[in-house]
Design an enzyme around this catalytic site. Structure first.
Site, mmCIF file in Angstrom:
data_model
loop_
_atom_site.group_PDB
_atom_site.id
_atom_site.type_symbol
_atom_site.label_atom_id
_atom_site.label_comp_id
_atom_site.label_asym_id
_atom_site.label_seq_id
_atom_site.Cartn_x
_atom_site.Cartn_y
_atom_site.Cartn_z
ATOM 1 N N HIS A 89 0.839 -1.206 0.000
ATOM 2 C CA HIS A 89 0.000 0.000 0.000
ATOM 3 C C HIS A 89 0.869 1.248 0.000
ATOM 4 O O HIS A 89 1.472 1.607 1.011
ATOM 5 C CB HIS A 89 -0.902 -0.007 1.242
ATOM 6 C CG HIS A 89 -1.926 1.081 1.236
ATOM 7 N ND1 HIS A 89 -3.285 0.821 1.210
ATOM 8 C CD2 HIS A 89 -1.817 2.436 1.237
ATOM 9 C CE1 HIS A 89 -3.949 1.960 1.212
ATOM 10 N NE2 HIS A 89 -3.077 2.964 1.228
ATOM 11 N N HIS A 144 -9.738 1.888 0.520
ATOM 12 C CA HIS A 144 -9.468 2.630 1.745
ATOM 13 C C HIS A 144 -10.765 2.532 2.544
ATOM 14 O O HIS A 144 -11.789 3.072 2.124
ATOM 15 C CB HIS A 144 -9.151 4.091 1.432
ATOM 16 C CG HIS A 144 -7.750 4.316 0.974
ATOM 17 N ND1 HIS A 144 -7.242 3.739 -0.158
ATOM 18 C CD2 HIS A 144 -6.733 5.047 1.524
ATOM 19 C CE1 HIS A 144 -5.978 4.114 -0.286
ATOM 20 N NE2 HIS A 144 -5.645 4.899 0.714
ATOM 21 N N ASP A 185 2.267 3.385 2.932
ATOM 22 C CA ASP A 185 1.213 4.350 2.611
ATOM 23 C C ASP A 185 1.769 5.595 1.920
ATOM 24 O O ASP A 185 1.725 5.684 0.708
ATOM 25 C CB ASP A 185 0.405 4.707 3.867
ATOM 26 C CG ASP A 185 -0.949 5.321 3.537
ATOM 27 O OD1 ASP A 185 -1.362 5.259 2.360
ATOM 28 O OD2 ASP A 185 -1.591 5.868 4.452
ATOM 29 N N GLU A 206 -11.055 4.725 7.277
ATOM 30 C CA GLU A 206 -9.848 5.418 7.763
ATOM 31 C C GLU A 206 -10.294 6.685 8.491
ATOM 32 O O GLU A 206 -10.136 7.806 8.003
ATOM 33 C CB GLU A 206 -8.894 5.762 6.609
ATOM 34 C CG GLU A 206 -7.539 6.246 7.127
ATOM 35 C CD GLU A 206 -6.590 6.684 6.032
ATOM 36 O OE1 GLU A 206 -6.996 6.737 4.857
ATOM 37 O OE2 GLU A 206 -5.430 6.996 6.362
HETATM 38 FE FE FE2 Z 1 -3.653 5.036 1.735
#
Ligand code: FE2
Length: 444
Positions: free
Chosen positions: A61, A214, A313, A217
């Site tokens: 990711h 996603h 990320d 989050e």
């Molecule tokens: Fe992300």
């Protein structure tokens, strides 16, 4: 004559740690056998001296299209996800194909030097021109001899809540994305969130793609789109081809709901990706004290049999100002953040940036140290995965499709110590907490 011979390495995760020799030819692992001093004609010979031979790191990711834009046009001062999205919205207007390609390739070079040879990158497709998507599709092709890149069509500003969001995700699938994304917790209403997951799953089924959303989050215990995603994965049969990334709301779920969710996630077969660096930084920003960690329930979900990987990320972008694209750093921070610190749990953290991440990307037999598989691997000057995580070693050698693509000498510090001069090599101890030992000092 073969292309490459690795002498006397120990395979990470192998039950007995007897050293092996590994023969490589034409990009494929030809043979793995007990270490021997018999001459084998090879164009290149690497003396591993007992170092750890591991399949490469897998980055499950990352956002290559946004990387290296921190501070452009302004810094995210509040450190929230929301200000990050606002900053990116301004920077996005300045994108060009070359700008995206240059930044993405720079990060990929950092990653390969760190031993990462498989990368799943999200790319923002809430841009009517899909400029960044086209750029990353070109990068995927340009780097394929070294690193395998999977591209997720990621609707940063929503599918249902962004003008033509549904059309853009469909167009991204047609242009060649590998994976369909979603961001249900960002959609304007809960109904839009549910609908956005259904759209993503439908596009994936019609185009034969994977799904990586996603999902939740946000530090909101009411955000429960993961149950929608898992149920859709189960009912459509997509199962392990579906991943829920971030899932940070899970850190706020009550025990009764968490128990129900464990069972659903385990049955659904979906993967979770936890991004400890970025979510420790972004989440909890609206809390007083005590302040939440804002991470998914890694220990509990692993215990329930759910596959979890650790991702980086962001790297130096509106959501996270730090980072070097180093998976072993992610494993170390992840171990702390999720309290996976017993010796066997630290080894599991290593698997979360290798085998488990490979499973999330559905790499199958394209990944792993076995005869007949592509020769993608790295040598780590470490006793064990535990030792590699503790000392944060960098790979001494990285091999992609049979070719040595990165190499680095061990880091040593010369000490002027009272009574004796000494050299400190990467903080090595001869025995680590997981019980592994070096055969002799010469192995180092
Ligand atoms: Fe992300």
């Amino acid at each position: 004559m073969i292309d490459l011979l690795i002498r006397s390495a120990r395979i990470a995760g192998s039950p007995d740690s007897a050293p092996v020799d590994l023969q490589v030819d034409r990009g494929v692992i030809l043979e793995i056998g007990p270490a021997s001093s018999d001459p084998v004609p090879a164009r290149t010979i690497i003396e591993a001296r007992g170092a750890l031979l591991s399949a490469p790191y897998v980055e499950p990711h990352i956002h290559l299209d946004t990387a290296l834009t921190a501070g452009e046009p302004r810094w995210n001062v509040s450190g929230t996800l929301w200000e990050g999205i606002a900053c990116w919205s301004e920077r996005k207007a300045l994108l060009s194909r070359k700008d995206v390609i240059d930044r993405a390739e720079e990060i990929l070079r950092w990653q390969v030097a760190n031993g990462v040879l498989f990368v799943r990158s999200h790319v923002d497709v809430t841009d009517p021109k899909l400029e960044a998507l086209d750029a990353l599709l070109e990068v995927r092709d340009r780097v394929k001899e070294v690193v395998e890149l999977q591209i997720v069509a990621f609707p940063q500003e929503g599918i249902c809540s962004f003008p033509d969001g549904e059309k853009l995700i469909e167009e991204a699938a047609q242009r060649g994305a590998d994976v369909v994304g979603a961001i249900p917790h960002f959609e304007d209403t809960r109904e839009d969130g549910v609908r956005s997951v259904e759209i993503a799953i439908d596009v994936a089924v019609r185009h034969g793609l994977m799904v990586d959303a996603h999902c939740d989050e946000i530090d909101d215990e009411q955000s429960r789109f993961i149950e929608v995603l898992a149920t859709q994965a189960l009912r459509t049969g997509l199962r392990e081809r579906v991943t829920a990334s971030h899932a940070t709301a899970m850190g706020s779920y009550n025990a009764a709901y968490s128990y129900k969710l464990q069972r659903l996630l385990q049955r659904s077969g979906i993967n979770l990706v936890c991004n400890p660096l970025v979510n420790l930084h972004l989440q909890g920003r609206f809390d007083g004290y005590p302040k939440r960690r804002g991470l998914l329930q890694a220990k509990e979900m692993l215990g329930a049999g759910v596959n979890i990987a650790f991702g980086h990320d962001d790297i130096m972008d509106p959501w996270y100002p730090l980072g070097t694209g180093n998976s072993i750093q992610v494993a170390l921070v992840g171990a702390h953040a999720t309290q996976l610190t017993a010796p066997s749990e630290v080894e599991e953290c290593f698997r979360m940036v290798t085998d488990r991440a490979a499973a999330a990307l559905c790499l199958g037999e394209r990944y792993g140290i076995a005869r007949g598989r592509p020769a993608n691997f790295m040598l780590l000057p470490a006793l064990s995965p535990f030792d590699a995580v503790r000392r944060q070693v960098r790979p001494s050698h990285v091999v992609a499709h049979g070719r040595l693509v990165a190499s680095a000498p061990p880091a040593a510090t010369k000490l002027d110590w009272p009574g004796r001069d000494t050299e400190l090599v990467d903080h090595i101890r001869l025995r680590d907490a997981a019980g592994a030992t070096w055969r002799d000092r010469g192995d180092v």
